[in-house]
Write a protein that holds these residues in place. Structure first.
Motif, mmCIF file in Angstrom:
data_model
loop_
_atom_site.group_PDB
_atom_site.id
_atom_site.type_symbol
_atom_site.label_atom_id
_atom_site.label_comp_id
_atom_site.label_asym_id
_atom_site.label_seq_id
_atom_site.Cartn_x
_atom_site.Cartn_y
_atom_site.Cartn_z
ATOM 1 N N ALA A 32 -5.731 -20.750 -15.783
ATOM 2 C CA ALA A 32 -5.834 -21.307 -17.131
ATOM 3 C C ALA A 32 -5.289 -22.731 -17.166
ATOM 4 O O ALA A 32 -5.902 -23.630 -17.761
ATOM 5 C CB ALA A 32 -5.074 -20.429 -18.123
ATOM 6 N N HIS A 33 -4.153 -22.958 -16.530
ATOM 7 C CA HIS A 33 -3.564 -24.301 -16.528
ATOM 8 C C HIS A 33 -4.404 -25.279 -15.706
ATOM 9 O O HIS A 33 -4.564 -26.445 -16.091
ATOM 10 C CB HIS A 33 -2.139 -24.239 -15.978
ATOM 11 C CG HIS A 33 -1.186 -23.558 -16.897
ATOM 12 N ND1 HIS A 33 -0.038 -22.924 -16.463
ATOM 13 C CD2 HIS A 33 -1.211 -23.387 -18.248
ATOM 14 C CE1 HIS A 33 0.601 -22.418 -17.500
ATOM 15 N NE2 HIS A 33 -0.098 -22.677 -18.593
ATOM 16 N N VAL A 323 4.971 -27.955 -12.678
ATOM 17 C CA VAL A 323 5.406 -29.266 -12.177
ATOM 18 C C VAL A 323 4.737 -29.559 -10.836
ATOM 19 O O VAL A 323 4.378 -30.712 -10.542
ATOM 20 C CB VAL A 323 6.947 -29.328 -12.065
ATOM 21 C CG1 VAL A 323 7.478 -28.444 -10.961
ATOM 22 C CG2 VAL A 323 7.392 -30.765 -11.862
ATOM 23 N N VAL A 324 4.520 -28.515 -10.020
ATOM 24 C CA VAL A 324 3.775 -28.714 -8.779
ATOM 25 C C VAL A 324 2.354 -29.163 -9.088
ATOM 26 O O VAL A 324 1.808 -30.054 -8.426
ATOM 27 C CB VAL A 324 3.764 -27.416 -7.941
ATOM 28 C CG1 VAL A 324 2.816 -27.549 -6.746
ATOM 29 C CG2 VAL A 324 5.162 -27.069 -7.449
ATOM 30 N N MET A 325 1.745 -28.571 -10.106
ATOM 31 C CA MET A 325 0.372 -28.927 -10.473
ATOM 32 C C MET A 325 0.266 -30.395 -10.876
ATOM 33 O O MET A 325 -0.741 -31.055 -10.584
ATOM 34 C CB MET A 325 -0.121 -28.033 -11.607
ATOM 35 C CG MET A 325 -1.585 -28.240 -11.967
ATOM 36 S SD MET A 325 -2.177 -27.046 -13.210
ATOM 37 C CE MET A 325 -2.163 -25.517 -12.262
ATOM 38 N N GLU A 326 1.276 -30.910 -11.534
ATOM 39 C CA GLU A 326 1.241 -32.324 -11.908
ATOM 40 C C GLU A 326 1.209 -33.222 -10.671
ATOM 41 O O GLU A 326 0.487 -34.222 -10.629
ATOM 42 C CB GLU A 326 2.441 -32.655 -12.793
ATOM 43 C CG GLU A 326 2.399 -31.961 -14.149
ATOM 44 C CD GLU A 326 3.425 -32.518 -15.119
ATOM 45 O OE1 GLU A 326 3.908 -33.639 -14.887
ATOM 46 O OE2 GLU A 326 3.721 -31.831 -16.109
ATOM 47 N N PHE A 327 1.975 -32.873 -9.653
ATOM 48 C CA PHE A 327 1.942 -33.636 -8.408
ATOM 49 C C PHE A 327 0.608 -33.458 -7.688
ATOM 50 O O PHE A 327 0.096 -34.385 -7.063
ATOM 51 C CB PHE A 327 3.096 -33.214 -7.497
ATOM 52 C CG PHE A 327 4.426 -33.784 -7.888
ATOM 53 C CD1 PHE A 327 4.764 -35.082 -7.549
ATOM 54 C CD2 PHE A 327 5.335 -33.024 -8.607
ATOM 55 C CE1 PHE A 327 5.996 -35.617 -7.907
ATOM 56 C CE2 PHE A 327 6.570 -33.539 -8.978
ATOM 57 C CZ PHE A 327 6.899 -34.846 -8.629
ATOM 58 N N VAL A 328 0.051 -32.252 -7.759
ATOM 59 C CA VAL A 328 -1.244 -31.987 -7.124
ATOM 60 C C VAL A 328 -2.327 -32.852 -7.753
ATOM 61 O O VAL A 328 -3.177 -33.419 -7.052
ATOM 62 C CB VAL A 328 -1.603 -30.502 -7.238
ATOM 63 C CG1 VAL A 328 -3.066 -30.253 -6.858
ATOM 64 C CG2 VAL A 328 -0.692 -29.666 -6.343
ATOM 65 N N SER A 340 -11.591 -31.088 -10.113
ATOM 66 C CA SER A 340 -12.060 -29.723 -9.848
ATOM 67 C C SER A 340 -10.972 -28.719 -10.199
ATOM 68 O O SER A 340 -9.876 -28.750 -9.624
ATOM 69 C CB SER A 340 -12.429 -29.584 -8.366
ATOM 70 O OG SER A 340 -12.579 -28.230 -8.008
ATOM 71 N N ALA A 341 -11.271 -27.823 -11.120
ATOM 72 C CA ALA A 341 -10.302 -26.795 -11.499
ATOM 73 C C ALA A 341 -10.024 -25.863 -10.325
ATOM 74 O O ALA A 341 -8.879 -25.464 -10.092
ATOM 75 C CB ALA A 341 -10.813 -26.011 -12.700
ATOM 76 N N VAL A 342 -11.074 -25.524 -9.583
ATOM 77 C CA VAL A 342 -10.900 -24.629 -8.428
ATOM 78 C C VAL A 342 -10.018 -25.289 -7.371
ATOM 79 O O VAL A 342 -9.125 -24.661 -6.806
ATOM 80 C CB VAL A 342 -12.266 -24.239 -7.835
ATOM 81 C CG1 VAL A 342 -12.079 -23.423 -6.555
ATOM 82 C CG2 VAL A 342 -13.086 -23.442 -8.845
ATOM 83 N N GLY A 343 -10.269 -26.572 -7.113
ATOM 84 C CA GLY A 343 -9.460 -27.274 -6.129
ATOM 85 C C GLY A 343 -8.007 -27.363 -6.533
ATOM 86 O O GLY A 343 -7.107 -27.121 -5.716
ATOM 87 N N VAL A 344 -7.762 -27.692 -7.805
ATOM 88 C CA VAL A 344 -6.379 -27.773 -8.287
ATOM 89 C C VAL A 344 -5.723 -26.398 -8.234
ATOM 90 O O VAL A 344 -4.543 -26.279 -7.864
ATOM 91 C CB VAL A 344 -6.352 -28.329 -9.726
ATOM 92 C CG1 VAL A 344 -4.963 -28.193 -10.337
ATOM 93 C CG2 VAL A 344 -6.787 -29.793 -9.730
ATOM 94 N N PHE A 345 -6.464 -25.360 -8.574
ATOM 95 C CA PHE A 345 -5.930 -23.996 -8.523
ATOM 96 C C PHE A 345 -5.500 -23.633 -7.102
ATOM 97 O O PHE A 345 -4.385 -23.142 -6.883
ATOM 98 C CB PHE A 345 -6.983 -23.018 -9.022
ATOM 99 C CG PHE A 345 -6.645 -21.569 -8.787
ATOM 100 C CD1 PHE A 345 -5.791 -20.897 -9.661
ATOM 101 C CD2 PHE A 345 -7.154 -20.884 -7.700
ATOM 102 C CE1 PHE A 345 -5.471 -19.567 -9.445
ATOM 103 C CE2 PHE A 345 -6.835 -19.554 -7.475
ATOM 104 C CZ PHE A 345 -5.990 -18.893 -8.352
ATOM 105 N N THR A 352 2.856 -24.145 -4.250
ATOM 106 C CA THR A 352 3.916 -23.559 -5.067
ATOM 107 C C THR A 352 4.628 -22.425 -4.349
ATOM 108 O O THR A 352 5.808 -22.148 -4.625
ATOM 109 C CB THR A 352 3.334 -23.035 -6.403
ATOM 110 O OG1 THR A 352 2.714 -24.108 -7.094
ATOM 111 C CG2 THR A 352 4.421 -22.452 -7.288
ATOM 112 N N ILE A 353 3.955 -21.780 -3.428
ATOM 113 C CA ILE A 353 4.540 -20.618 -2.747
ATOM 114 C C ILE A 353 5.851 -20.959 -2.024
ATOM 115 O O ILE A 353 6.847 -20.233 -2.185
ATOM 116 C CB ILE A 353 3.520 -19.986 -1.785
ATOM 117 C CG1 ILE A 353 2.443 -19.242 -2.597
ATOM 118 C CG2 ILE A 353 4.204 -19.019 -0.814
ATOM 119 C CD1 ILE A 353 1.321 -18.662 -1.749
#
Length: 402
Positions: A32-33, A323-328, A340-345, A352-353
């Motif tokens: 979703a994010h 916060v990891v997603m913002e850097f991604v 790309s939503a899939v790529g960011v996901f 993040t792991i």
């Protein structure tokens, strides 16, 4: 002996699947994010799909309702002692607060060295986020921490549950096992959510942020509490029928009947419809995992080793993934609402792991060390270092982050 072995196997499978479904819910939230930040919340079928992945929050709330209320249900059904409130609250605090506070401090520290938004800044914003009060009023959400609104809601449930359980067990059921009365009482409590939605959508004097307060989501917790009763009264819940029911609820949630792409739509009727469909979706998914021993394909997936492992760190994953997603987004060269939503996901999940695992493992070692120190005086540092973090999760939260 054979019966005991079968029962123990079923119990372990249930614990595993309930841990694994946390990973499933977490991946929905990340999806979703990812969809939001890459501009996929469009007024079409694709936008409806990505925006409704927020339904993972309903799974988390229902799972909390089930796991945390079940000890009271078991005690009532078997004539035992209800959980000690002090112990219950201590376990909740021990499981939630250390990782949460570390994450808040880390995010605020990171944004000392990079640009942030205009809200949640300064000591006021910091203290608001540290005390789960960021949802009360405008301007308190900080970049990288907006997902913590759901934790602010959950904390209220944690605090109120002993009182709610006492009212249901003593007042409604008279201290006797009366599952019909229990379910009836829970059904009445669930009406809090639609009533709150009507109130917050019709009273112009109340802040719009009140739509994110606990009463607006109480029904999702109640759904899990109903399943706690069902787990003591029903022998089986058809996993295939449940899966079909969950799919239907999700597809209906993608229709215009549930309003625009936000957790609480502006239209009160759409908000009530969405709350109901999300509730039923979560209950359909959880029911086969907690009733009987026939989980079905979805239960088997949740009980698989990768899902269980990811489920064990899902709370810490939840805390740091945004916060990891913002850097991604920056690393991939995407601007806001692009890419790309899939790529960011995928990249966000992979990156993040490690910090989520480190945070989970580190806190687990500290907690186990303190427990061993209390019980045995001077524990072996080696023994503490190799302690299995799964035992921490099982001991503290019944194989679940709530």
């Amino acid at each position: 002996m054979v019966v005991n072995s079968v029962d123990e196997s079923a119990r372990l499978t249930t614990i595993s699947s309930l841990t694994g479904i946390r990973a499933f819910a977490m991946l929905l939230v990340v999806g979703a994010h990812a969809g939001f930040w890459t501009g996929k919340y469009t007024p079409d079928l694709v936008g409806a799909f990505y925006s409704r992945l927020e339904i993972g929050v309903a799974i988390f709330f229902a799972l909390s309702g089930y796991l945390l209320f079940r000890p009271w249900v078991k005690a009532l059904a078997r004539g035992g002692q209800s959980p000690a409130v002090g112990t219950y609250l201590w376990h909740r605090a021990r499981r939630i607060l250390p990782a949460y506070w570390i994450a808040i401090i880390a995010v605020y520290t990171i944004y000392l060295f990079r640009d942030s938004g205009e809200t949640g800044l300064g000591w006021d914003g910091f203290l608001r986020n540290m005390t789960f009060t960021q949802i009360y009023g405008f301007g308190h959400f900080h970049d990288g921490l907006t997902q913590t609104w759901s934790l602010a809601v959950e904390v209220i449930f944690y605090l109120l549950l002993p009182l709610i359980a006492w009212a249901l067990v003593v007042v409604v059921c008279g201290g006797r096992w009366r599952p019909g009365r229990l379910v009836l009482g829970l059904s009445v409590l669930a009406m809090t959510t639609p009533l709150w939605i009507v109130f917050t959508h019709t009273d112009a004097q109340i802040s719009i942020t009140a739509r994110l307060w606990f009463p607006g989501f109480f029904a999702w917790f109640v759904g899990g509490m109903v399943l706690a009763v069902a787990s003591m009264t029903l022998r089986r819940f058809n996993p295939y029928a449940a899966g079909a029911g969950a799919l239907v609820c999700f597809l209906l949630a993608m229709t215009p009947a549930t309003g625009e792409a936000t957790i609480v739509p502006d239209d009160g009727g759409a908000a009530i419809t969405k709350a109901f469909l999300y509730l039923m979706f979560a209950m359909f998914l959880l029911a086969p995992l907690v009733v009987g021993s026939h989980d079905g394909p979805f239960g088997s997936l949740c009980a698989s080793r990768p899902m269980v492992w990811l489920g064990e760190i899902s709370y810490e994953f939840f805390l740091v993934h945004l916060v990891v997603m913002e850097f991604v987004m920056e690393m991939l060269g995407y601007g806001t609402f692009q890419g790309s939503a899939v790529g960011v996901f995928i990249v966000t999940t992979v990156l993040t792991i490690p910090p989520a695992w480190a945070l989970h493992r580190g806190i687990a070692r500290v907690v186990l060390w303190r427990e061993n120190q209390t019980r045995a005086g001077r524990p072996s540092p080696t023994a503490v270092a190799v302690a299995d973090s799964r035992s921490y999760a099982d001991r503290v939260s019944g194989a679940s982050r709530s």
